[in-house]
Scaffold this active site. Structure first.
Site, PDB file in Angstrom:
ATOM      1  N   ASN A 119      35.877 -19.980  37.006  1.00  9.22           N
ATOM      2  CA  ASN A 119      36.785 -18.813  36.596  1.00  9.22           C
ATOM      3  C   ASN A 119      38.310 -19.136  36.467  1.00  9.22           C
ATOM      4  O   ASN A 119      38.853 -18.559  35.634  1.00  9.22           O
ATOM      5  CB  ASN A 119      37.009 -17.618  37.680  1.00  9.22           C
ATOM      6  CG  ASN A 119      35.544 -16.968  37.507  1.00  9.22           C
ATOM      7  OD1 ASN A 119      34.708 -17.105  36.600  1.00  9.22           O
ATOM      8  ND2 ASN A 119      35.124 -15.787  38.343  1.00  9.22           N
ATOM      9  N   GLY A 125      36.574  -9.982  28.085  1.00 11.65           N
ATOM     10  CA  GLY A 125      35.398  -9.771  29.074  1.00 11.65           C
ATOM     11  C   GLY A 125      34.722  -8.256  28.830  1.00 11.65           C
ATOM     12  O   GLY A 125      35.381  -7.524  29.464  1.00 11.65           O
ATOM     13  N   GLY A 172      31.869  -7.296  29.963  1.00  7.05           N
ATOM     14  CA  GLY A 172      30.651  -7.313  30.798  1.00  7.05           C
ATOM     15  C   GLY A 172      30.815  -5.970  31.419  1.00  7.05           C
ATOM     16  O   GLY A 172      31.279  -4.993  30.714  1.00  7.05           O
ATOM     17  N   HIS A 175      42.890 -10.256  48.325  1.00  9.81           N
ATOM     18  CA  HIS A 175      41.460  -9.542  48.096  1.00  9.81           C
ATOM     19  C   HIS A 175      40.397 -10.323  48.416  1.00  9.81           C
ATOM     20  O   HIS A 175      39.532 -10.841  47.764  1.00  9.81           O
ATOM     21  CB  HIS A 175      41.414  -9.023  46.564  1.00  9.81           C
ATOM     22  CG  HIS A 175      40.262  -8.407  46.073  1.00  9.81           C
ATOM     23  ND1 HIS A 175      39.739  -7.103  46.671  1.00  9.81           N
ATOM     24  CD2 HIS A 175      39.174  -8.549  45.015  1.00  9.81           C
ATOM     25  CE1 HIS A 175      38.933  -6.593  46.037  1.00  9.81           C
ATOM     26  NE2 HIS A 175      38.455  -7.630  45.236  1.00  9.81           N
ATOM     27  N   ARG A 231      37.711   2.269  48.691  1.00 10.28           N
ATOM     28  CA  ARG A 231      36.753   2.035  49.310  1.00 10.28           C
ATOM     29  C   ARG A 231      36.972   2.588  50.945  1.00 10.28           C
ATOM     30  O   ARG A 231      36.064   3.441  51.569  1.00 10.28           O
ATOM     31  CB  ARG A 231      36.248   0.597  49.588  1.00 10.28           C
ATOM     32  CG  ARG A 231      35.525   0.208  48.209  1.00 10.28           C
ATOM     33  CD  ARG A 231      35.211  -1.478  48.437  1.00 10.28           C
ATOM     34  NE  ARG A 231      34.456  -1.510  47.335  1.00 10.28           N
ATOM     35  CZ  ARG A 231      34.407  -2.767  46.559  1.00 10.28           C
ATOM     36  NH1 ARG A 231      35.083  -3.845  47.035  1.00 10.28           N
ATOM     37  NH2 ARG A 231      33.712  -3.033  45.269  1.00 10.28           N
TER      38      ARG A 231
HETATM   39  N1  APR Z   1      36.020 -15.344  27.052  1.00 10.74           N
HETATM   40  C1  APR Z   1      35.695 -14.093  27.086  1.00 10.74           C
HETATM   41  N2  APR Z   1      34.661 -13.545  27.767  1.00 10.74           N
HETATM   42  C2  APR Z   1      34.002 -14.336  28.745  1.00 10.74           C
HETATM   43  C3  APR Z   1      34.364 -15.822  28.852  1.00 10.74           C
HETATM   44  C4  APR Z   1      35.330 -16.205  27.953  1.00 10.74           C
HETATM   45  N3  APR Z   1      35.804 -17.687  27.898  1.00 10.74           N
HETATM   46  N4  APR Z   1      33.554 -16.233  29.819  1.00 10.74           N
HETATM   47  C5  APR Z   1      32.854 -15.284  30.396  1.00 10.74           C
HETATM   48  N5  APR Z   1      32.852 -13.987  29.461  1.00 10.74           N
HETATM   49  C6  APR Z   1      32.361 -12.846  29.787  1.00 10.74           C
HETATM   50  C7  APR Z   1      30.906 -12.781  29.965  1.00 10.74           C
HETATM   51  O1  APR Z   1      30.293 -13.357  28.638  1.00 10.74           O
HETATM   52  C8  APR Z   1      30.807 -11.537  30.425  1.00 10.74           C
HETATM   53  O2  APR Z   1      30.237 -10.575  29.322  1.00 10.74           O
HETATM   54  O3  APR Z   1      32.755 -12.305  30.914  1.00 10.74           O
HETATM   55  C9  APR Z   1      32.129 -10.909  31.147  1.00 10.74           C
HETATM   56  C10 APR Z   1      31.822 -10.685  32.480  1.00 10.74           C
HETATM   57  O4  APR Z   1      30.969  -9.785  32.670  1.00 10.74           O
HETATM   58  P1  APR Z   1      29.936  -9.603  33.943  1.00 10.74           P
HETATM   59  O5  APR Z   1      29.176 -10.947  34.220  1.00 10.74           O
HETATM   60  O6  APR Z   1      29.278  -8.392  33.717  1.00 10.74           O
HETATM   61  O7  APR Z   1      30.933  -9.552  35.210  1.00 10.74           O
HETATM   62  P2  APR Z   1      31.774  -8.273  35.826  1.00 10.74           P
HETATM   63  O8  APR Z   1      30.672  -7.568  36.702  1.00 10.74           O
HETATM   64  O9  APR Z   1      32.424  -7.612  34.537  1.00 10.74           O
HETATM   65  O10 APR Z   1      32.805  -9.029  36.660  1.00 10.74           O
HETATM   66  C11 APR Z   1      34.003  -9.908  35.986  1.00 10.74           C
HETATM   67  O11 APR Z   1      35.539  -9.364  37.672  1.00 10.74           O
HETATM   68  O12 APR Z   1      35.214  -8.011  39.598  1.00 10.74           O
HETATM   69  C12 APR Z   1      35.402  -9.347  38.885  1.00 10.74           C
HETATM   70  O13 APR Z   1      34.457 -10.814  40.421  1.00 10.74           O
HETATM   71  C13 APR Z   1      34.035 -10.330  39.239  1.00 10.74           C
HETATM   72  O14 APR Z   1      35.188 -12.183  38.253  1.00 10.74           O
HETATM   73  C14 APR Z   1      34.410 -11.017  38.176  1.00 10.74           C
HETATM   74  C15 APR Z   1      34.917 -10.279  36.906  1.00 10.74           C
END
Ligand code: APR
Length: 311
Positions: free
Chosen positions: A96, A10, A12, A176, A152
């Site tokens: 998720n 991920g 992101g 959490h 926090r």
């Molecule tokens: N395989 C790889 N990456 C994936 C998949 C998958 N099957 N499904 C989704 N993703 C990627 C998305 O493409 C995205 O880039 O996971 C990333 C998630 O990033 P964001 O949407 O920016 O979310 P983020 O804020 O990083 O949070 C991710 O962490 O804190 C927790 O609640 C939050 O569950 C969330 C996770």
């Protein structure tokens, strides 16, 4: 000696920010994996190109294939969907669970000796999914939550008292979620209990703001959830593990007899070293703290029961 290898699933907000902090600390080579074509490659290259300025010598690679994560020492799972305003962490459970299941299967296949740190929410249930699917020994699977909740709590205490962040320590136990258990009795300013500085009403307000800390950020951002503090928390865990620092940090760890939890991952203070969770630290709780902790564990249990339906 080869550098340690850290894969982040991920790329992101949390994943990329974690990569940035881990690179800055020169903890090892980094692989950023995402399903979006080009995005992890672009972020990895951009980050790598900050190396000459920041002065770190690690490799950073972006990818869409798990082969590139082969033989990682640590895999951080952040893949998933973050919440939006009006959603609780638990609302993310069905989608998720599938995403974390796929990640954990691939970790087991490609990095059988890795330590897994789960970040995806709802955290306590997603750690269960990763442990169940990977079938790794429990000390090699953990969740990042307690450090975030504690930072926090620490932030609000330090701001209220107008003292250095460095001097404020705090502990938050349990799941959490809204039922997490901030422990003011174990929260200190350079060793001095916060009750010496703050009235109980103020402490209660700060504890409540801590419980709702994630929601506060979600409501401000509107398009996603927190990532700077979560990423800093993950980087702290990775550092303690790879440098075998054996820090005592609150993490979601497997507890069976510990705290009488009965076989669930919940937030407790642990010793984090090269083997992963090397010890769960059992604190003496007052009956009131114990009651709140038990309620929090019950919430985790019901979340795990729901998760099992999607596995
Ligand atoms: N395989 C790889 N990456 C994936 C998949 C998958 N099957 N499904 C989704 N993703 C990627 C998305 O493409 C995205 O880039 O996971 C990333 C998630 O990033 P964001 O949407 O920016 O979310 P983020 O804020 O990083 O949070 C991710 O962490 O804190 C927790 O609640 C939050 O569950 C969330 C996770």
């Amino acid at each position: 000696m080869p550098r340690p290898k850290i894969s982040i699933i991920g790329a992101g907000n949390v994943g990329a920010t974690t990569a940035n902090l881990i690179a800055a600390k020169e903890l090892g080579d980094i692989v950023l994996l995402d399903i979006i074509d080009g995005m992890p490659q672009g972020k990895a290259l951009d980050l790598l190109e900050s190396g000459p300025i920041c002065g770190f010598d690690v490799d950073i690679k972006g990818t869409n294939t798990y082969e590139d994560t082969n033989n990682s020492d640590i895999v951080v799972i952040t893949s998933g969907v973050p919440r939006k305003p009006g959603m609780s962490r638990d609302d993310l459970i069905s989608i998720n669970t599938k995403i974390v299941k796929e990640a954990a299967q691939n970790v087991a296949k490609h990095s059988p000796n890795a330590i897994i740190i789960v970040v995806t929410n709802p955290l306590d249930a997603m750690v269960f999914v990763a442990a169940h699917v990977s079938n790794f020994p429990k000390h090699r699977v953990m969740g990042m939550a307690g450090i975030l909740d504690s930072t926090r709590f620490r932030t609000f205490i330090a701001k209220e008292l107008n003292v250095s962040f460095e001097d404020v320590d705090a502990i938050v136990l349990g799941g959490h979620g809204d039922s997490m258990v901030p422990l003011p009795r174990y929260s200190t300013v350079n060793g001095i209990p916060i009750a010496e500085f703050l009235l109980q009403d103020k402490i209660n307000l700060i504890a409540e703001r801590t419980r709702k800390g994630g929601e506060e950020i979600v409501n401000l951002l509107k398009t996603g959830s927190a990532y700077y503090a979560p990423a800093a928390a993950v980087a702290e865990m990775v550092e303690s593990i790879l440098k075998d620092k054996k820090r005592i940090l609150p993490c979601a760890a497997f507890c069976d007899k510990e705290y009488d939890v009965g076989g669930y991952f919940v937030g407790v203070p642990v010793k984090l070293g090269r083997k992963g969770v090397e010890k769960v630290i059992e604190l003496k709780l007052t009956s009131e703290e114990e009651d709140t902790f038990v309620k929090s564990v019950e919430a985790v249990k019901s979340l795990v029961a729901t998760t099992k339906k999607f596995l």
